[in-house]
Scaffold this motif. Structure first.
Motif, PDB file in Angstrom:
ATOM      1  N   THR A  74      -5.363  62.075 -30.492  1.00 43.98           N
ATOM      2  CA  THR A  74      -5.824  62.404 -29.149  1.00 43.98           C
ATOM      3  C   THR A  74      -7.349  62.440 -29.143  1.00 43.98           C
ATOM      4  OG1 THR A  74      -5.712  64.780 -29.597  1.00 43.98           O
ATOM      5  CG2 THR A  74      -3.774  63.765 -28.614  1.00 43.98           C
ATOM      6  N   ALA A  75      -7.918  61.998 -28.037  1.00 36.58           N
ATOM      7  CA  ALA A  75      -9.374  61.982 -27.892  1.00 36.58           C
ATOM      8  C   ALA A  75      -9.722  62.168 -26.426  1.00 36.58           C
ATOM      9  CB  ALA A  75      -9.954  60.665 -28.409  1.00 36.58           C
ATOM     10  N   GLU A  76     -10.946  62.593 -26.188  1.00 34.94           N
ATOM     11  CA  GLU A  76     -11.416  62.662 -24.816  1.00 34.94           C
ATOM     12  C   GLU A  76     -11.774  61.251 -24.352  1.00 34.94           C
ATOM     13  OE1 GLU A  76     -15.167  64.531 -24.131  1.00 34.94           O
ATOM     14  OE2 GLU A  76     -16.093  63.735 -25.952  1.00 34.94           O
ATOM     15  N   PRO A  77     -11.768  60.998 -23.034  1.00 32.01           N
ATOM     16  CA  PRO A  77     -12.119  59.651 -22.550  1.00 32.01           C
ATOM     17  C   PRO A  77     -13.589  59.313 -22.726  1.00 32.01           C
ATOM     18  CG  PRO A  77     -11.660  61.135 -20.708  1.00 32.01           C
ATOM     19  CD  PRO A  77     -11.256  61.857 -21.962  1.00 32.01           C
ATOM     20  N   PHE A  78     -14.466  60.312 -22.737  1.00 30.56           N
ATOM     21  CA  PHE A  78     -15.896  60.046 -22.894  1.00 30.56           C
ATOM     22  C   PHE A  78     -16.184  59.474 -24.271  1.00 30.56           C
ATOM     23  CE2 PHE A  78     -20.171  61.007 -24.260  1.00 30.56           C
ATOM     24  CZ  PHE A  78     -20.940  60.674 -23.164  1.00 30.56           C
ATOM     25  N   LEU A  79     -17.061  58.504 -24.308  1.00 37.13           N
ATOM     26  CA  LEU A  79     -17.484  57.890 -25.561  1.00 37.13           C
ATOM     27  C   LEU A  79     -18.921  57.428 -25.406  1.00 37.13           C
ATOM     28  CD1 LEU A  79     -15.691  55.247 -27.740  1.00 37.13           C
ATOM     29  CD2 LEU A  79     -17.836  54.621 -26.639  1.00 37.13           C
ATOM     30  N   PHE A  80     -19.713  57.619 -26.446  1.00 37.02           N
ATOM     31  CA  PHE A  80     -21.087  57.108 -26.446  1.00 37.02           C
ATOM     32  C   PHE A  80     -21.471  56.769 -27.875  1.00 37.02           C
ATOM     33  CE2 PHE A  80     -25.838  57.908 -25.927  1.00 37.02           C
ATOM     34  CZ  PHE A  80     -26.056  56.712 -25.262  1.00 37.02           C
ATOM     35  N   TRP A  81     -22.054  55.601 -28.050  1.00 35.36           N
ATOM     36  CA  TRP A  81     -22.486  55.141 -29.374  1.00 35.36           C
ATOM     37  C   TRP A  81     -23.865  54.512 -29.225  1.00 35.36           C
ATOM     38  CZ3 TRP A  81     -19.286  51.200 -32.836  1.00 35.36           C
ATOM     39  CH2 TRP A  81     -19.708  51.312 -34.154  1.00 35.36           C
ATOM     40  N   VAL A  82     -24.833  55.071 -29.915  1.00 34.80           N
ATOM     41  CA  VAL A  82     -26.180  54.502 -29.952  1.00 34.80           C
ATOM     42  C   VAL A  82     -26.383  53.880 -31.321  1.00 34.80           C
ATOM     43  CG1 VAL A  82     -28.643  54.919 -29.672  1.00 34.80           C
ATOM     44  CG2 VAL A  82     -27.005  56.309 -28.407  1.00 34.80           C
ATOM     45  N   ILE A  83     -26.742  52.617 -31.341  1.00 37.16           N
ATOM     46  CA  ILE A  83     -26.987  51.909 -32.590  1.00 37.16           C
ATOM     47  C   ILE A  83     -28.437  51.444 -32.596  1.00 37.16           C
ATOM     48  CG2 ILE A  83     -26.320  49.981 -34.081  1.00 37.16           C
ATOM     49  CD1 ILE A  83     -23.598  49.977 -32.650  1.00 37.16           C
ATOM     50  N   GLU A  84     -29.191  51.901 -33.574  1.00 36.03           N
ATOM     51  CA  GLU A  84     -30.575  51.463 -33.714  1.00 36.03           C
ATOM     52  C   GLU A  84     -30.587  50.222 -34.588  1.00 36.03           C
ATOM     53  OE1 GLU A  84     -33.945  54.394 -34.115  1.00 36.03           O
ATOM     54  OE2 GLU A  84     -34.133  53.364 -36.051  1.00 36.03           O
ATOM     55  N   GLY A  85     -30.819  49.087 -33.950  1.00 33.87           N
ATOM     56  CA  GLY A  85     -30.751  47.825 -34.676  1.00 33.87           C
ATOM     57  C   GLY A  85     -31.352  46.700 -33.858  1.00 33.87           C
ATOM     58  N   PRO A  86     -31.324  45.488 -34.386  1.00 35.60           N
ATOM     59  CA  PRO A  86     -31.910  44.332 -33.690  1.00 35.60           C
ATOM     60  C   PRO A  86     -31.143  43.987 -32.415  1.00 35.60           C
ATOM     61  CG  PRO A  86     -30.705  43.635 -35.646  1.00 35.60           C
ATOM     62  CD  PRO A  86     -30.749  45.124 -35.695  1.00 35.60           C
ATOM     63  N   ALA A  87     -31.850  43.397 -31.459  1.00 35.25           N
ATOM     64  CA  ALA A  87     -31.254  43.079 -30.158  1.00 35.25           C
ATOM     65  C   ALA A  87     -30.066  42.129 -30.292  1.00 35.25           C
ATOM     66  CB  ALA A  87     -32.318  42.484 -29.238  1.00 35.25           C
ATOM     67  N   TRP A  88     -30.109  41.233 -31.290  1.00 36.72           N
ATOM     68  CA  TRP A  88     -29.020  40.257 -31.441  1.00 36.72           C
ATOM     69  C   TRP A  88     -27.689  40.901 -31.812  1.00 36.72           C
ATOM     70  CZ3 TRP A  88     -27.220  40.961 -36.251  1.00 36.72           C
ATOM     71  CH2 TRP A  88     -28.111  41.226 -37.296  1.00 36.72           C
ATOM     72  N   ALA A  91     -17.940  44.605 -23.272  1.00 36.99           N
ATOM     73  CA  ALA A  91     -16.561  45.020 -23.031  1.00 36.99           C
ATOM     74  C   ALA A  91     -16.482  46.237 -22.116  1.00 36.99           C
ATOM     75  CB  ALA A  91     -15.867  45.328 -24.355  1.00 36.99           C
ATOM     76  N   GLY A  92     -17.640  46.684 -21.623  1.00 33.68           N
ATOM     77  CA  GLY A  92     -17.670  47.817 -20.710  1.00 33.68           C
ATOM     78  C   GLY A  92     -17.729  49.162 -21.399  1.00 33.68           C
ATOM     79  N   LEU A  93     -18.005  49.162 -22.694  1.00 28.62           N
ATOM     80  CA  LEU A  93     -18.060  50.403 -23.454  1.00 28.62           C
ATOM     81  C   LEU A  93     -19.454  51.021 -23.378  1.00 28.62           C
ATOM     82  CD1 LEU A  93     -16.035  49.109 -26.520  1.00 28.62           C
ATOM     83  CD2 LEU A  93     -15.206  50.637 -24.717  1.00 28.62           C
ATOM     84  N   ASN A  94     -19.505  52.323 -23.462  1.00 25.11           N
ATOM     85  CA  ASN A  94     -20.759  53.068 -23.322  1.00 25.11           C
ATOM     86  C   ASN A  94     -21.526  53.034 -24.648  1.00 25.11           C
ATOM     87  OD1 ASN A  94     -22.699  54.666 -22.120  1.00 25.11           O
ATOM     88  ND2 ASN A  94     -21.589  56.577 -22.431  1.00 25.11           N
ATOM     89  N   VAL A  95     -22.070  51.862 -24.946  1.00 25.88           N
ATOM     90  CA  VAL A  95     -22.750  51.623 -26.216  1.00 25.88           C
ATOM     91  C   VAL A  95     -24.146  51.072 -25.927  1.00 25.88           C
ATOM     92  CG1 VAL A  95     -22.728  50.335 -28.386  1.00 25.88           C
ATOM     93  CG2 VAL A  95     -20.572  51.171 -27.404  1.00 25.88           C
ATOM     94  N   VAL A  96     -25.134  51.614 -26.614  1.00 28.70           N
ATOM     95  CA  VAL A  96     -26.526  51.177 -26.452  1.00 28.70           C
ATOM     96  C   VAL A  96     -27.049  50.689 -27.794  1.00 28.70           C
ATOM     97  CG1 VAL A  96     -28.883  51.937 -25.962  1.00 28.70           C
ATOM     98  CG2 VAL A  96     -26.997  52.754 -24.541  1.00 28.70           C
TER      99      VAL A  96
END
Length: 470
Positions: A237-251, A261-266
């Motif tokens: 079980t998990a909450e619907p909220f998700l956030f992932w910040v990845i510090e990396g190259p733009a590519w 894919a519509g995921l809350n990822v930066v």
């Protein structure tokens, strides 16, 4: 008798080629990384699966194999004012390898050119150097040593490196992982060519993860088995909220199209503002609410959110004191704050205040103290609600209080300071081993804390809060 979840009982489920190595097969990674792979696969954006590696001897490999590496993710919570209650069978895991049982199979992962990514969550203690690990161990004990052995095998085969994204909850996790790998490389005398390949052919990213994953719903297992029509010993079980910040190259956004894919990822070149946002706007209110709420007899975060006075305290703390001190656009902070309040209200997650109270002194130091100091410096006054929370925290560490859970050295420092109540505030604020500095030098802080502490001790926290909130 209900059949166990498997590809036999659920025919027609897709299978995908392996593209990711994932250290850690626990609840969080299966409901965070592997769930995201599933969402990309659902949209035809990734077409890949993860092969999971057990970082310790005891793991879930056997259970996963019994279910053909399938499991169900339940999302329960409130998001954008809508109740979410979804169920999905995850097909993005191919298999689980235990390097303790089959080290050759683990090292063989280095031979597969299709494997491009490495992710991990081996707990906060996982990214650590272990003296005595050797390249000849089968396997080495620590996660970084296991990774070094795999990378060296990849190098010996003359193949390209990996994109490595650790998810452990430590600051600058990618950088620290690389440093320990380089330490092993030097200790094991793997040579300059390997060191050069390590840096030039691999991409070590720092990352910040955010999703509450309560795990296996033991209290509802029988009910879910009846509703789902199959037995699943690995439900997460998990909450619907998700956030992932990845510090990396733009590519990286093209290689791993999570945002597409519509995921809350930066993907960003500097994750610092996002880390500060999470630490101060999600973790900070948790630490601030605990001593005040427990003094009032509340037990959970949901209790706090359902109490009008305490809800106003949390809301005003976030809007008036914490957000103005963060270097992000106001609209983004407002949106994040609204999401945090929704998450705090989640009726499907019982988040005990007592569990949040563990090691509250170090938590206050990292989560709230920087905001208090910046607020005082920029506005020449103290943030009232943060200061009140600080006073409540100090009072909760008095010996007659039951809320304190901390290390022996911290408790000893408080007991010693409390032995002379008249000088307690001056003594404890001056202890730079607790705060990293002498807080008696902060203009007005000692007097304000002493006054609020006396008021809290004289009356109840609810009455004090009612005077403090607008």
């Amino acid at each position: 008798m209900t059949n166990r979840l498997s590809r036999t009982t659920q025919p027609g489920l897709p299978a995908y080629p392996e593209r990711m190595i994932q250290f850690g097969e626990g609840n969080f990674m299966r409901a965070f990384v592997d769930w995201q792979l599933q969402q990309m696969n659902n949209q035809g954006l990734f077409n890949g699966s993860a092969v999971l590696v057990q970082p310790i001897g005891q793991g879930l490999g056997g259970l996963m194999a019994e279910q053909d590496n399938l499991y169900t993710v339940l999302l329960n919570g409130i998001m954008q004012e809508q109740t979410v209650n979804s169920r999905e069978i995850i097909t993005s895991v191919s298999r689980v390898i235990s390097p303790y049982d089959d080290y050759a199979a683990y090292l063989a992962l280095a031979e597969d050119d299709a494997l491009e990514f490495i992710t991990s969550n081996t707990t906060e203690a996982g990214i650590a150097y272990n003296a005595g690990d050797s390249l000849t161990d089968t396997p080495p004990k620590s996660f970084p040593a296991k990774l070094t052995a795999l990378l060296h095998k990849r190098f010996e085969l003359g193949k390209k490196g990996f994109i490595i994204i650790p998810c452990e909850l430590i600051d600058r996790n990618g950088e620290k992982l690389l440093q320990i790998v380089q330490q092993y490389a030097a200790e094991w005398q793997l040579g300059e060519d390997f060191n050069k390949w390590l840096v030039e052919e691999n991409t070590f990213c720092c990352s910040l993860v955010d999703r509450i994953v309560p795990g296996y719903p033991r209290d509802k297992a029988a009910q879910l088995e009846e509703e789902l029509g199959y037995k699943d010993n690995l439900i997460v079980t998990a909450e619907p909220f998700l956030f992932w910040v990845i510090e990396g190259p733009a590519w990286l956004s093209e290689k791993l199209p999570l945002a597409e894919a519509g995921l809350n990822v930066v993907v960003t070149d500097d994750m610092t503002p996002y880390r500060e946002r999470k630490v101060h706007l999600l973790n900070g209110p948790h630490t601030a609410m605990v001593p005040l709420a427990m003094m009032a007899g509340l037990e959970t975060v949901e209790d706090v959110m359902n109490d009008e006075t305490f809800f106003r305290f949390v809301q005003e703390l976030m809007n008036d004191e914490l957000s103005p001190m963060l270097d992000l656009p106001a609209e983004e902070l407002s949106s994040y704050s609204a999401a945090v309040l929704e998450r705090f209200r989640n009726p499907f997650v019982r988040h005990e205040l007592a569990s949040i109270s563990l090691n509250s002194i170090s938590k206050f130091k990292s989560r709230l103290l920087p905001v208090l100091l910046r607020y005082q410096k920029e506005r020449s006054q103290l943030p009232e609600l943060t200061t009140l929370a600080f006073a409540a925290l100090l009072l909760s560490y008095r010996g007659d209080r039951v809320t304190r859970q901390d290390g022996a050295e911290v408790l000893e420092a408080f007991d010693k300071a409390w032995s002379n109540p008249d000088s307690f505030v001056q003594t404890i604020l001056a202890d730079d081993s607790l705060w990293g500095q002498d807080l008696t030098l902060v203009p007005g802080l000692a007097d304000a804390v002493a006054a609020k502490l006396q008021e809290l001790d004289r009356t109840d926290s609810r009455a004090v809060l009612q005077q403090a909130v607008n």
